[in-house]
Design a protein around this motif. Structure first.
Motif, PDB file in Angstrom:
ATOM      1  N   ARG A   1      -0.249   4.896  -1.531  1.00 49.01           N
ATOM      2  CA  ARG A   1      -1.379   5.397  -1.020  1.00 49.01           C
ATOM      3  C   ARG A   1      -0.802   6.082   0.412  1.00 49.01           C
ATOM      4  O   ARG A   1      -1.312   7.229   0.817  1.00 49.01           O
ATOM      5  CB  ARG A   1      -2.540   4.304  -0.577  1.00 49.01           C
ATOM      6  CG  ARG A   1      -3.861   5.093  -0.015  1.00 49.01           C
ATOM      7  CD  ARG A   1      -4.573   4.222   0.515  1.00 49.01           C
ATOM      8  NE  ARG A   1      -4.148   3.339   1.451  1.00 49.01           N
ATOM      9  CZ  ARG A   1      -4.016   3.727   2.719  1.00 49.01           C
ATOM     10  NH1 ARG A   1      -4.292   5.093   3.159  1.00 49.01           N
ATOM     11  NH2 ARG A   1      -3.484   3.325   3.680  1.00 49.01           N
TER      12      ARG A   1
ATOM     13  N   SER B   1      -4.391  13.765  -2.123  1.00 47.91           N
ATOM     14  CA  SER B   1      -5.424  12.897  -2.619  1.00 47.91           C
ATOM     15  C   SER B   1      -5.222  11.817  -3.634  1.00 47.91           C
ATOM     16  O   SER B   1      -4.400  12.083  -4.428  1.00 47.91           O
ATOM     17  CB  SER B   1      -6.849  13.732  -2.750  1.00 47.91           C
ATOM     18  OG  SER B   1      -6.692  14.149  -3.806  1.00 47.91           O
TER      19      SER B   1
ATOM     20  N   SER C   1      -0.797  10.069   1.298  1.00 54.39           N
ATOM     21  CA  SER C   1      -1.424  10.458   2.600  1.00 54.39           C
ATOM     22  C   SER C   1      -0.638  11.387   3.260  1.00 54.39           C
ATOM     23  O   SER C   1      -0.916  12.103   3.867  1.00 54.39           O
ATOM     24  CB  SER C   1      -2.160   9.201   3.191  1.00 54.39           C
ATOM     25  OG  SER C   1      -2.649   9.668   4.495  1.00 54.39           O
TER      26      SER C   1
ATOM     27  N   ASP D   1       0.913  -1.100  -0.084  1.00 52.60           N
ATOM     28  CA  ASP D   1       0.010  -0.028   0.021  1.00 52.60           C
ATOM     29  C   ASP D   1       0.921   1.299   0.073  1.00 52.60           C
ATOM     30  O   ASP D   1       0.215   2.263   0.310  1.00 52.60           O
ATOM     31  CB  ASP D   1      -0.951   0.108   1.110  1.00 52.60           C
ATOM     32  CG  ASP D   1      -2.071   0.962   1.073  1.00 52.60           C
ATOM     33  OD1 ASP D   1      -2.484   0.911  -0.349  1.00 52.60           O
ATOM     34  OD2 ASP D   1      -2.948   1.242   2.020  1.00 52.60           O
TER      35      ASP D   1
END
Length: 430
Positions: A421, A430, A425, A418
């Motif tokens: 992402r 976004s 973050s 992950d």
């Protein structure tokens, strides 16, 4: 020294590394350690009863390890966050996909020697170039029949491994030693490993192996330098919680350095054998403020990053991110003692010299390290060479230099599925 590497053409949809326009302030939790997860899975499959591996890392490397051990007969339930491993008699006539995982390629053949039947090993094309011959030669000396000296190869398991003393050269990888120690208690005479060669790199990984063996009740004697003795005997089942992967913290803590912000990685252990713990000292030497509390490790960046002269022999996996920071420093840097990382997922020294130079850095490649001087970096494409640590370096550079593209951010799935992402973050994107 120049060791040119050939970069593949950029994949369609290269990742635009987010650029930090303001100091980054973030707090995050990281997934579990790949090194600990795969060692835990190996020992659980060799144990005398079922074990639980809590907070196991779910990534390509750990999935490959679970698949390899399952192919040999272990029952591994990975459906939840906590994985259960139920050992069984090892069976041959199996195929093991190593992917690009050095731990699978090196740790599983000794277990295959304990199986009955043929076990065929193969992996990704680049894994065929990574060294494994020392492990296979050592296994032959310990009584295992093997066809081949590198991937693909076949282990002819006889159901038992005589074991005993073996001499090898582990200067290419500490995993050569760990591979024999992990399975050694199941060999008839245990195993007595003597290293003969240049210093073994990544010593913390051997310390990690010894520590986890002892947690399973295995008797290990490492009192003599360059010698490790594992006594034959049972391997006790355990209930083990995996630490966060501290090497995967490197790019996030580097964010604090390159943006002058502050990043906290939660649950940083007070004591650990992970190589990533060296980040505390390295970042402090580059001018960061480093604070370890019960909450975690917080790094606050300086106004400018200082150059670094460091021997990274024991923590070579940190080199790509540290080199990225050095390319952004206001003074010269010399990273040494890391010739062995030429045999990692790619030739990391050549790859770093090539990619950093392409972005405007002043880099000299040496046989065992990199010399970097301040340069004006600019936008461009950064090739990852299917290497997760290289992709991390590209992300760090992109946070400091607008317009950096990374051709293969998906390489991070090896240990951090992950990552894109979580990275976005942390930067508030976004």
């Amino acid at each position: 020294m120049t060791n040119a590497v050939t970069a593949e053409p950029p994949r369609a949809g290269a990742w635009a590394a987010p650029y930090a326009r303001t100091p980054v302030h973030a707090e995050l939790s990281l997934p579990g350690s790949k090194s600990l997860t795969n060692r835990a899975l190996v020992l659980a499959s060799l144990a005398s009863g079922p074990s639980v591996v809590r907070r196991a890392l779910r990534s390509r490397d750990t999935s490959l390890m679970a698949g390899a051990l399952a192919a040999l007969g272990a029952d591994i339930d990975t459906s939840g966050d906590d994985w259960t491993v139920t050992p069984a008699a090892f069976v041959g006539d199996a195929r093991v996909d190593c992917g690009l995982a050095g731990t699978v390629t090196r740790f599983v053949p000794p277990i295959a020697g304990l199986a009955r039947g043929e076990v065929a090993f193969d992996g990704d094309p680049h894994m065929r170039n990574r060294p494994v011959g020392e492990v296979l030669s050592a296994l032959r000396a310990l009584g295992v029949r093997i066809d081949g000296d590198r991937l693909p190869f076949v282990v002819h398991g006889s159901g038992a491994v005589p074991g005993g003393q073996v001499v090898l050269d582990a200067s290419g990888s500490s995993q050569f030693v760990s591979a024999l120690l992990l399975a050694g208690a199941r060999f008839d005479r245990g195993v007595d490993v003597l290293h003969d060669g240049k210093p073994v790199p990544s010593q913390p990984h051997i310390e990690m192996t010894v520590a986890i063996l002892r947690s399973h009740g295995v008797e290990v004697d490492d009192a003599e330098p360059d010698r490790w003795r594992v006594a034959p005997g049972p391997i006790a089942p355990v209930d083990l919680t995996i630490e966060p992967d501290l090497s995967n913290a490197a790019p996030f803590l580097a964010l604090a350095a390159v943006t002058g912000g502050s990043v906290t990685v939660r649950d940083w252990p007070k004591a650990t054998t992970q190589a990533g713990d060296a980040l505390r000292d390295l970042l402090a030497r580059m001018g960061c403020t480093v604070d370890l509390t019960d909450r975690g490790l917080t790094v606050t960046g300086p106004g400018t990053i200082s150059g670094l002269d460091a021997d990274l022999h024991d923590v070579g996996e940190l080199t790509p991110v540290v080199a990225a920071l050095c390319a952004l420093a206001d003074g010269p840097s010399y990273l040494r003692g890391i010739g062995h990382i030429r045999g990692h997922e790619t030739d990391r020294l050549a790859a770093l010299a090539t990619e950093l130079t392409a972005l405007g850095a002043d880099v000299v490649e040496h046989a065992d390290g990199l010399e970097l001087r301040p340069g004006r970096l600019h936008a461009g494409l950064f090739h990852a060479y299917a290497d997760h640590r290289m992709a991390h370096a590209g992300a760090v550079l992109g946070a400091a230099v607008e317009g950096v593209l990374v051709d293969d951010v998906d390489a991070t799935s090896k240990t951090f599925p992950d990552f894109p992402r979580v990275w976005a973050s942390a930067l508030g994107v976004s």
